[in-house]
Design a protein around this motif. Sequence first.
Motif, PDB file in Angstrom:
ATOM      1  N   ALA A 229      -9.921  -4.652   3.455  1.00  0.00           N
ATOM      2  CA  ALA A 229      -9.890  -4.698   4.921  1.00  0.00           C
ATOM      3  C   ALA A 229      -8.565  -5.256   5.420  1.00  0.00           C
ATOM      4  O   ALA A 229      -7.962  -4.726   6.366  1.00  0.00           O
ATOM      5  CB  ALA A 229     -11.057  -5.531   5.448  1.00  0.00           C
ATOM      6  N   ILE A 230      -8.090  -6.331   4.801  1.00  0.00           N
ATOM      7  CA  ILE A 230      -6.831  -6.941   5.239  1.00  0.00           C
ATOM      8  C   ILE A 230      -5.655  -6.028   4.914  1.00  0.00           C
ATOM      9  O   ILE A 230      -4.728  -5.871   5.720  1.00  0.00           O
ATOM     10  CB  ILE A 230      -6.657  -8.328   4.590  1.00  0.00           C
ATOM     11  CG1 ILE A 230      -7.741  -9.280   5.122  1.00  0.00           C
ATOM     12  CG2 ILE A 230      -5.269  -8.895   4.879  1.00  0.00           C
ATOM     13  CD1 ILE A 230      -7.805 -10.606   4.401  1.00  0.00           C
ATOM     14  N   TYR A 231      -5.698  -5.390   3.741  1.00  0.00           N
ATOM     15  CA  TYR A 231      -4.623  -4.450   3.384  1.00  0.00           C
ATOM     16  C   TYR A 231      -4.592  -3.283   4.360  1.00  0.00           C
ATOM     17  O   TYR A 231      -3.528  -2.918   4.881  1.00  0.00           O
ATOM     18  CB  TYR A 231      -4.843  -3.951   1.958  1.00  0.00           C
ATOM     19  CG  TYR A 231      -3.756  -3.014   1.471  1.00  0.00           C
ATOM     20  CD1 TYR A 231      -2.443  -3.462   1.323  1.00  0.00           C
ATOM     21  CD2 TYR A 231      -4.035  -1.687   1.140  1.00  0.00           C
ATOM     22  CE1 TYR A 231      -1.441  -2.620   0.877  1.00  0.00           C
ATOM     23  CE2 TYR A 231      -3.040  -0.834   0.695  1.00  0.00           C
ATOM     24  CZ  TYR A 231      -1.746  -1.310   0.567  1.00  0.00           C
ATOM     25  OH  TYR A 231      -0.756  -0.462   0.122  1.00  0.00           O
ATOM     26  N   PHE A 383       7.629 -11.078  13.091  1.00  0.00           N
ATOM     27  CA  PHE A 383       6.162 -10.983  13.020  1.00  0.00           C
ATOM     28  C   PHE A 383       5.742  -9.813  12.124  1.00  0.00           C
ATOM     29  O   PHE A 383       4.826  -9.937  11.306  1.00  0.00           O
ATOM     30  CB  PHE A 383       5.597 -10.811  14.427  1.00  0.00           C
ATOM     31  CG  PHE A 383       4.182 -10.318  14.474  1.00  0.00           C
ATOM     32  CD1 PHE A 383       3.120 -11.098  14.034  1.00  0.00           C
ATOM     33  CD2 PHE A 383       3.896  -9.039  14.955  1.00  0.00           C
ATOM     34  CE1 PHE A 383       1.817 -10.634  14.074  1.00  0.00           C
ATOM     35  CE2 PHE A 383       2.598  -8.558  15.002  1.00  0.00           C
ATOM     36  CZ  PHE A 383       1.554  -9.361  14.550  1.00  0.00           C
ATOM     37  N   LEU A 384       6.414  -8.664  12.246  1.00  0.00           N
ATOM     38  CA  LEU A 384       6.076  -7.505  11.423  1.00  0.00           C
ATOM     39  C   LEU A 384       6.423  -7.751   9.954  1.00  0.00           C
ATOM     40  O   LEU A 384       5.716  -7.269   9.052  1.00  0.00           O
ATOM     41  CB  LEU A 384       6.798  -6.264  11.944  1.00  0.00           C
ATOM     42  CG  LEU A 384       6.315  -5.761  13.305  1.00  0.00           C
ATOM     43  CD1 LEU A 384       7.163  -4.584  13.773  1.00  0.00           C
ATOM     44  CD2 LEU A 384       4.846  -5.362  13.255  1.00  0.00           C
ATOM     45  N   VAL A 390       1.737 -10.334   4.208  1.00  0.00           N
ATOM     46  CA  VAL A 390       0.269 -10.414   4.084  1.00  0.00           C
ATOM     47  C   VAL A 390      -0.266  -9.130   3.458  1.00  0.00           C
ATOM     48  O   VAL A 390      -1.156  -9.160   2.586  1.00  0.00           O
ATOM     49  CB  VAL A 390      -0.369 -10.654   5.471  1.00  0.00           C
ATOM     50  CG1 VAL A 390      -1.888 -10.531   5.389  1.00  0.00           C
ATOM     51  CG2 VAL A 390       0.026 -12.023   6.006  1.00  0.00           C
ATOM     52  N   GLN A 391       0.267  -7.996   3.889  1.00  0.00           N
ATOM     53  CA  GLN A 391      -0.141  -6.707   3.324  1.00  0.00           C
ATOM     54  C   GLN A 391       0.086  -6.679   1.823  1.00  0.00           C
ATOM     55  O   GLN A 391      -0.761  -6.184   1.060  1.00  0.00           O
ATOM     56  CB  GLN A 391       0.654  -5.589   3.993  1.00  0.00           C
ATOM     57  CG  GLN A 391       0.441  -4.211   3.386  1.00  0.00           C
ATOM     58  CD  GLN A 391       1.360  -3.179   4.010  1.00  0.00           C
ATOM     59  OE1 GLN A 391       1.581  -3.195   5.216  1.00  0.00           O
ATOM     60  NE2 GLN A 391       1.900  -2.284   3.204  1.00  0.00           N
ATOM     61  N   ALA A 392       1.223  -7.201   1.370  1.00  0.00           N
ATOM     62  CA  ALA A 392       1.532  -7.189  -0.061  1.00  0.00           C
ATOM     63  C   ALA A 392       0.517  -8.002  -0.857  1.00  0.00           C
ATOM     64  O   ALA A 392       0.005  -7.541  -1.890  1.00  0.00           O
ATOM     65  CB  ALA A 392       2.944  -7.723  -0.293  1.00  0.00           C
ATOM     66  N   LEU A 396      -2.153  -6.454  -3.502  1.00  0.00           N
ATOM     67  CA  LEU A 396      -2.201  -6.848  -4.914  1.00  0.00           C
ATOM     68  C   LEU A 396      -3.625  -7.192  -5.328  1.00  0.00           C
ATOM     69  O   LEU A 396      -4.066  -6.859  -6.433  1.00  0.00           O
ATOM     70  CB  LEU A 396      -1.267  -8.034  -5.158  1.00  0.00           C
ATOM     71  CG  LEU A 396       0.236  -7.742  -5.080  1.00  0.00           C
ATOM     72  CD1 LEU A 396       1.027  -9.031  -5.206  1.00  0.00           C
ATOM     73  CD2 LEU A 396       0.646  -6.764  -6.167  1.00  0.00           C
ATOM     74  N   ALA A 397      -4.349  -7.862  -4.436  1.00  0.00           N
ATOM     75  CA  ALA A 397      -5.743  -8.203  -4.748  1.00  0.00           C
ATOM     76  C   ALA A 397      -6.615  -6.955  -4.799  1.00  0.00           C
ATOM     77  O   ALA A 397      -7.474  -6.807  -5.682  1.00  0.00           O
ATOM     78  CB  ALA A 397      -6.282  -9.189  -3.710  1.00  0.00           C
ATOM     79  N   ALA A 398      -6.391  -6.036  -3.872  1.00  0.00           N
ATOM     80  CA  ALA A 398      -7.205  -4.811  -3.832  1.00  0.00           C
ATOM     81  C   ALA A 398      -6.867  -3.863  -4.970  1.00  0.00           C
ATOM     82  O   ALA A 398      -7.706  -3.052  -5.386  1.00  0.00           O
ATOM     83  CB  ALA A 398      -7.004  -4.108  -2.493  1.00  0.00           C
TER      84      ALA A 398
END
Length: 433
Positions: A229-231, A383-384, A390-392, A396-398
């Motif tokens: 979800a976060i990715y 900010f981007l 955060v996306q990275a 990595l977790a996903a």
Amino acid sequence: MSPMIAPRVTPPTPAVPAPRSAVLILVGILLVALNLRAAITSLGALLDEVTTGLHLSGTVAGVITTLPALAFAAFGAFTPWLARRFSPARILVGAMGLLAVGQLLRAVSGSPWTFVLTSAIALAGIAIANVLLPVLVKEHFPHRSGLMTGVYSMTLILGTTTASAASVPIAHAFGDWRAGLGVWALLAAVAVLPWLGPALRRKPRSTGGTTPVTARVRPARTRLGWAMAIYFGAQSLSGYATMGWLAKMFRDAAFTPTDAGLLLAGVTAVGVPFALLMPTLAGKLRDLRPLVLLMSAAMIASYLGLALAPHAGALAWVALLAFGQAAFPLALAMIGMRARTGEGVVALSAFAQSTGYLIAALGPLLVGVLHELTGGWQLPLGFLIAAAVVQAFAGLAAARPRYLEDEAGLVNDVQPRVTGVDVRTGRAAATGS
């Protein structure tokens, strides 16, 4: 007395369709994909005309621009409920029907809030189809899911670009912005046709002589669900912010309005081959973490370039951003790769997209607020960059090779397939591969 043994339930064989059926299903998927952004980008292209024609206030115009992400979050969450009650074909007939009716009604609406309501009806159809397409790809093309995800992602981009480019000329040709919006209802109506036959069939699909009963999957209770979800949300946040503000950044960097628009279109055009390649490549790789890092790094490099040398390196920043935004088709491919069962894919797709689009809705808003506060683009781009970091980490977790059902406690770690429910415990029974 011997203890009761839970019966084994034979796993359903993946629904590999016959050649003619496969062609029809593929055509149906691609027609749906063509519609998934047309209602949004056609409005974006004609927003000035709509604002003038309906006398929209700034508040209502703001609601309209943030409505897609909010609608995707709200309506996408209902798709698993629908999938437990209706066949995918019937759901898609309903979704494309909502899209066609919503687009037609908003094109003839005479008041601002009627326009908002009918736009929400159209977006509800898109939200449902957004969630369902990864499921259909995994179900009907299990051995080519990467390629098919790439093909429909590329088709989605084609529909996005076509609607954006053609809506204004169509409106000018008919002398009314309503024609430029309403014409896309015809495309949605055409997308209904391939699914009518399957939707009208009453005979259930064969499952090898058994009817598996799957336990309810709740991604919100798993780390994998939140990572996805976060990715999905972080990469969508970047995409929405880019669509909303990149042309303005280039105009402020001394490009003409025409050249700024062409540079924005270049992000989409350069991204087309990446959209096709990325899911196919993901399907062949065991470890997806290098892809996640490469795309996040490309986005960060693009944002740094836009902050430091927006004019001199414009083409390089566009190319890097186009590559970075291939995280979207990768995220779609990962949804299908991180669940074992059809219900798992539906649940993960709904949760990742509904939560992700809620996160994404903040992107254009926060970029605009930061730009207004500072008068420049360094802080918004910072900010981007933070969002890309955060996306990275979420990616990595996903990207770790594991499955939603395993984390949800529905199958033992050593057993690769959920096949049914243990009648004694209510937990999923499983068989080896």
